[in-house]
Design an enzyme around this catalytic site. Structure first.
Site, mmCIF file in Angstrom:
data_model
loop_
_atom_site.group_PDB
_atom_site.id
_atom_site.type_symbol
_atom_site.label_atom_id
_atom_site.label_comp_id
_atom_site.label_asym_id
_atom_site.label_seq_id
_atom_site.Cartn_x
_atom_site.Cartn_y
_atom_site.Cartn_z
ATOM 1 N N GLU A 193 60.018 64.559 -0.507
ATOM 2 C CA GLU A 193 59.991 65.197 0.820
ATOM 3 C C GLU A 193 58.748 64.718 1.550
ATOM 4 O O GLU A 193 57.752 64.412 0.914
ATOM 5 C CB GLU A 193 59.850 66.731 0.669
ATOM 6 C CG GLU A 193 60.894 67.384 -0.177
ATOM 7 C CD GLU A 193 60.399 68.690 -0.829
ATOM 8 O OE1 GLU A 193 59.342 69.212 -0.436
ATOM 9 O OE2 GLU A 193 61.079 69.171 -1.749
ATOM 10 N N LYS A 213 49.886 59.614 -1.094
ATOM 11 C CA LYS A 213 49.197 59.507 0.202
ATOM 12 C C LYS A 213 49.393 58.119 0.794
ATOM 13 O O LYS A 213 49.160 57.123 0.115
ATOM 14 C CB LYS A 213 47.698 59.779 0.022
ATOM 15 C CG LYS A 213 47.374 61.238 -0.237
ATOM 16 C CD LYS A 213 47.681 62.078 0.984
ATOM 17 C CE LYS A 213 47.260 63.524 0.840
ATOM 18 N NZ LYS A 213 45.843 63.768 1.048
ATOM 19 N N CYS A 219 31.785 67.186 37.928
ATOM 20 C CA CYS A 219 31.441 66.783 39.278
ATOM 21 C C CYS A 219 32.083 67.853 40.145
ATOM 22 O O CYS A 219 33.280 68.093 40.056
ATOM 23 C CB CYS A 219 32.067 65.423 39.580
ATOM 24 S SG CYS A 219 32.147 65.071 41.352
ATOM 25 N N CYS A 258 31.293 59.375 42.668
ATOM 26 C CA CYS A 258 30.822 59.725 44.011
ATOM 27 C C CYS A 258 29.318 59.935 44.068
ATOM 28 O O CYS A 258 28.749 60.104 45.145
ATOM 29 C CB CYS A 258 31.551 60.960 44.531
ATOM 30 S SG CYS A 258 31.059 62.477 43.700
ATOM 31 N N CYS A 274 27.681 62.053 39.170
ATOM 32 C CA CYS A 274 29.069 61.636 39.012
ATOM 33 C C CYS A 274 29.130 60.110 39.129
ATOM 34 O O CYS A 274 28.609 59.553 40.101
ATOM 35 C CB CYS A 274 29.943 62.280 40.079
ATOM 36 S SG CYS A 274 31.604 61.583 40.126
ATOM 37 N N LYS A 332 55.270 65.110 3.358
ATOM 38 C CA LYS A 332 54.233 66.133 3.239
ATOM 39 C C LYS A 332 53.818 66.533 4.650
ATOM 40 O O LYS A 332 53.312 65.712 5.419
ATOM 41 C CB LYS A 332 53.035 65.570 2.488
ATOM 42 C CG LYS A 332 51.956 66.572 2.216
ATOM 43 C CD LYS A 332 50.980 66.013 1.198
ATOM 44 C CE LYS A 332 49.988 67.037 0.729
ATOM 45 N NZ LYS A 332 49.013 67.405 1.739
ATOM 46 N N ASP A 370 51.624 68.260 7.457
ATOM 47 C CA ASP A 370 50.200 68.540 7.550
ATOM 48 C C ASP A 370 49.967 69.767 8.423
ATOM 49 O O ASP A 370 49.914 69.683 9.640
ATOM 50 C CB ASP A 370 49.498 67.311 8.147
ATOM 51 C CG ASP A 370 48.065 67.218 7.681
ATOM 52 O OD1 ASP A 370 47.681 68.006 6.789
ATOM 53 O OD2 ASP A 370 47.336 66.366 8.208
ATOM 54 N N TYR A 408 59.744 74.700 1.714
ATOM 55 C CA TYR A 408 59.957 73.753 0.625
ATOM 56 C C TYR A 408 59.777 74.344 -0.761
ATOM 57 O O TYR A 408 59.885 73.651 -1.751
ATOM 58 C CB TYR A 408 59.023 72.551 0.778
ATOM 59 C CG TYR A 408 57.570 72.955 1.001
ATOM 60 C CD1 TYR A 408 56.830 73.592 0.002
ATOM 61 C CD2 TYR A 408 56.944 72.721 2.221
ATOM 62 C CE1 TYR A 408 55.523 73.975 0.212
ATOM 63 C CE2 TYR A 408 55.629 73.099 2.440
ATOM 64 C CZ TYR A 408 54.923 73.735 1.422
ATOM 65 O OH TYR A 408 53.632 74.127 1.646
ATOM 66 N N CYS A 465 35.550 64.223 45.767
ATOM 67 C CA CYS A 465 35.217 63.043 44.962
ATOM 68 C C CYS A 465 36.485 62.197 44.812
ATOM 69 O O CYS A 465 37.521 62.698 44.384
ATOM 70 C CB CYS A 465 34.710 63.492 43.599
ATOM 71 S SG CYS A 465 34.606 62.157 42.397
HETATM 72 S S1 IVH Z 1 54.870 71.657 -2.648
HETATM 73 C C1 IVH Z 1 52.991 73.423 -6.277
HETATM 74 N N1 IVH Z 1 55.980 70.369 -0.612
HETATM 75 O O1 IVH Z 1 50.529 70.259 0.704
HETATM 76 C C2 IVH Z 1 53.628 72.752 -5.147
HETATM 77 N N2 IVH Z 1 53.716 71.069 -0.426
HETATM 78 O O2 IVH Z 1 48.263 69.366 -0.979
HETATM 79 C C3 IVH Z 1 52.736 72.702 -3.956
HETATM 80 N N3 IVH Z 1 52.654 70.564 1.716
HETATM 81 O O3 IVH Z 1 49.436 73.396 -0.411
HETATM 82 C C4 IVH Z 1 53.409 72.650 -2.687
HETATM 83 N N4 IVH Z 1 54.415 69.598 2.633
HETATM 84 O O4 IVH Z 1 50.400 73.183 1.953
HETATM 85 C C5 IVH Z 1 54.861 70.962 -1.093
HETATM 86 N N5 IVH Z 1 57.051 69.268 1.134
HETATM 87 C C6 IVH Z 1 55.965 69.858 0.639
HETATM 88 C C7 IVH Z 1 54.767 69.973 1.389
HETATM 89 C C8 IVH Z 1 53.657 70.569 0.805
HETATM 90 C C9 IVH Z 1 53.157 69.969 2.801
HETATM 91 C C10 IVH Z 1 51.265 71.049 1.570
HETATM 92 C C11 IVH Z 1 51.139 72.453 1.011
HETATM 93 C C12 IVH Z 1 50.306 72.324 -0.230
HETATM 94 C C13 IVH Z 1 49.572 71.060 0.041
HETATM 95 C C14 IVH Z 1 49.097 70.432 -1.241
#
Ligand code: IVH
Length: 672
Positions: free
Chosen positions: A116, A317, A429, A414, A411, A118, A120, A229, A434
């Site tokens: 999935e 990552k 300004c 102007c 400024c 991740k 943010d 998730y 201006c």
């Molecule tokens: S699973 C034990 N799935 O990433 C499983 N986390 O760095 C932990 N996060 O605290 C969570 N998307 O806030 C999971 N598809 C996803 C996610 C996800 C974002 C975040 C979550 C977690 C952090 C860990």
């Protein structure tokens, strides 16, 4: 209390269910099946019945917003700890993870995983009892978080009741990430810059700042999303795997990750990761990685967890969108409202496939704090579609030749002296004429969210303004085809087209023209609010701060700015001139107040201690059509006086405002 008739109960139940379903169609599936008008009609009917019979279902859609600000957040202990994730920074580390999983399970065959994106944002837990959302909390330290129930309810894609599945668990904690789309993040930051407020560094901070607000109104005003998730404590749901769980969540109307792949073996996992990487720039939100999870719950259980991370999952990552380059110059750029922001001119550098040659620094404090000097090498980050920003200086590469910059005292356009108000980070300004500000105001006026003059982009505005053809936005409506022909980029046809789209823009809505005028503090949201509360432009000509403060979402600062704008004769003249030139304003947003209620159109102020809590009395007044305001003025219709009244009483007496007791108020409402 009278017994509620069966048919009323049934109607309330039916409306609640239907509205929640349409919410889901709109906010989760993004595919509504009824018109906004139908939706509003149902919502109004439900509100009316609920209020009349004082009967509300626990998942009523009418109570998503409206709670009072909190004093502080209560603590919530998670029934199962909310863990974090281990990271893999390259494919080798991912293969090591797979090898470790196999070793721990004593398995020789391929393992099944899910992949999935991740998200943010910030992790939250949603607790449902017998299918009803009863509590929401932040992750906190993983063991204890904060109770954010009333804020979470303002996120419309979150189901208040689990529906759509046959199996409703008795008790379940659902986990997900609350996040903000990049577009909304940029909108909020633009607004904050205009107000001279500090900006959010990234969408994650913005999401987290919006959820951790004591006043749910603020949370409600920000567009937040969730992606669910995971699962914590659960009772009464029999599922075998993560993949099944995501499908269950989807069926139960929860928003789930945009991409969930089931992979057999690490090679298929790598394919999935590559697929997300390929698409991630087109996601509306920010992703810095992909989460890989062992699919079967039984295997997850056997693998178990370390103190902070599970052994069955890992976050892959993606290489950060960063680069290092030299700051060739730091310019001062003047915005529409006169705010002067620093702009770094960079030695062009390729980051994530895009050449970056400039970066806005949000304000001068940021330049000073990060101590960015001309000639410095800096780390630039470009994440998703976010405008590139400078993370910091590579101090090691300094030669001593770098030049510090100072906050502009004049400024740059102007030359007038700049000002900086004490509580503000913005340097301004304040010369209204201006040329830089004028030009930006014309751009704003013509922009897509403004009058939406197609084909009149920033470059054309600059050209027209710099050649003296258009001196202000009113001039746009005086343009003739002959003024354009012959200008760079303008031939017969293109000039005709532009004139036509200027003509088209003359027919507009009140919300749009209000936004386009560039009134200080008035963005899209405030413009819409004004349009809801005032029928026409002319109704605003004599508007007062007091009157504006009757709109609950409008604060002192905004009200003052609006009054100030309409008190200025030049502005009224400009509006009248626009009308003469063909401006036609409709207002489909206006919401007629119900004039038949006991306190319709009345402005009420309260002072002293009443027999009922203040918020209950306020609610009662509002239900009866009245507006509660915080201070007495000539526009106040009644002052309700309780025990130990404050200075409002003498002010009301001095102004001749009608003074009534709590009992008289009740009588007025009841006898109506
Ligand atoms: S699973 C034990 N799935 O990433 C499983 N986390 O760095 C932990 N996060 O605290 C969570 N998307 O806030 C999971 N598809 C996803 C996610 C996800 C974002 C975040 C979550 C977690 C952090 C860990």
């Amino acid at each position: 209390m009278k017994e509620i008739p069966m048919e009323v109960k049934e109607e309330i139940e039916k409306l609640t269910k239907e509205i929640n379903y349409h919410n889901y169609r709109y906010y989760v599936l993004d595919s509504p099946i009824i018109s906004d008008e139908e939706y509003d009609r149902m919502l109004r009917r439900l509100k009316e019945l609920e209020e009349k019979w004082n009967y509300y279902l626990p998942d009523t859609p009418t109570k998503r917003i409206g709670a009072q600000p909190l004093e502080k957040f209560e603590k919530v202990t998670h029934r199962e700890p909310m863990l974090s994730l281990d990271n893999a920074f390259n494919i080798d580390e991912l293969r090591e993870f797979d090898a470790r999983v196999k070793r721990l399970l004593g398995s020789t065959g391929e393992i099944e995983y899910t992949i999935e994106p991740k998200y943010d944002g910030l992790a939250v837990e949603l607790s449902y009892k017998d299918g009803i959302l009863v509590k929401a909390s932040t992750r906190g330290d993983g063991y204890v978080g904060e109770d954010i129930t009333q804020n979470i309810k303002t996120i419309k894609s979150i189901p208040l009741r689990i529906e759509g599945v046959t199996e409703i668990p008795e008790d379940i904690d659902i986990r997900g990430e609350v996040y903000m789309n990049i577009e909304e993040f940029e909108r909020i930051n633009r607004e904050r810059i205009e107000k001279g407020e500090p900006v959010f560094a990234n969408p994650r901070n913005a999401a987290s700042g919006s959820v951790r607000q004591l006043d749910p109104q603020i949370t409600a005003s920000r567009k937040l999303h969730i992606s669910c998730y995971g699962m914590g404590y659960v009772k009464g749901l029999q599922l075998k795997s993560q993949y099944e769980f995501i499908n269950w969540l989807r069926a139960a109307r929860f928003p789930v990750p945009v991409y969930v792949k089931l992979a057999k073996g690490i090679e298929e996992v790598i394919e999935g990761i590559k697929e997300i990487e390929k698409n991630r720039n087109s996601y509306p939100f920010e992703t810095d990685g992909a989460v890989v999870k062992v699919n079967l719950f039984e295997l997850q259980r056997r693998l178990g967890s370390k103190t902070r991370e599970p052994r069955w999952a890992i976050a892959y990552k993606y290489p950060a969108h960063q680069g290092i380059t030299r700051v060739n110059d730091i310019l001062a750029s003047v915005g529409r409202t006169g705010v002067i922001t620093p702009l770094a001119i960079l030695e062009p550098v390729k980051i994530g496939g895009v050449t970056v040659s400039r970066s806005t620094l949000h304000n001068w404090d940021e330049v000073m704090r990060k101590d960015i000097r001309v000639g410095d090498y800096v780390i630039i980050e470009r994440a998703g579609e976010v405008i590139p920003h400078i993370i910091g200086v590579v101090v090691d590469r300094r030669t001593g030749e770098e030049k510090k910059v100072s906050i502009p005292e004049k400024c740059p356009v102007c030359g007038s002296k700049t000002v900086r108000e004490e509580s503000e980070v913005a340097v301004r300004c304040i010369n209204f004429n201006c040329p830089a500000q004028v030009e930006e105001r014309i751009k704003h006026f013509a922009s897509r969210k403004g009058m939406n003059i197609e084909g009149l982009g920033d470059k054309t505005v600059e050209l027209l303004h710099q050649r003296g053809i258009v001196r202000n936005f009113v001039d746009l409506y005086r343009l003739k085809q002959k003024d354009l022909i012959g200008l760079p980029g303008f031939a017969e046809l293109s000039s005709k087209k532009l004139i036509e789209s200027i003509e088209r823009s003359k027919k507009t809505t009140l919300a749009r023209i209000l936004f386009s005028l560039g009134i200080s503090q008035v963005g899209e949201y405030a413009a819409k609010l004004l349009a809801k509360n005032f029928k026409s432009l002319e109704d605003l000509y004599n508007v007062s701060v007091e009157k504006l403060l009757n709109i609950p979402q409008i604060g002192e600062k905004t009200a003052t700015a609006i009054e100030h704008f309409f008190r200025n004769k030049n502005n009224i003249d400009a509006l009248e001139e626009l009308k003469k030139l063909g401006l036609q304003v409709e207002n489909p947003d206006f919401q007629e107040k119900d004039k038949t209620l006991a306190l319709s159109g009345k402005s009420v102020v309260i002072t002293g201690t009443l027999p009922k809590p203040r918020h209950e009395v306020e609610e009662m007044i509002e239900k009866a059509g009245g507006r509660v305001s915080s201070s007495v003025s000539r526009n106040t219709d009644f002052l309700v006086v309780g025990e130990d009244p404050g200075s409002k009483l003498s002010k009301a007496q001095a102004l001749g405002v009608k003074i009534i007791s709590y009992n008289e108020l009740l009588k007025m409402i009841e006898s109506h």
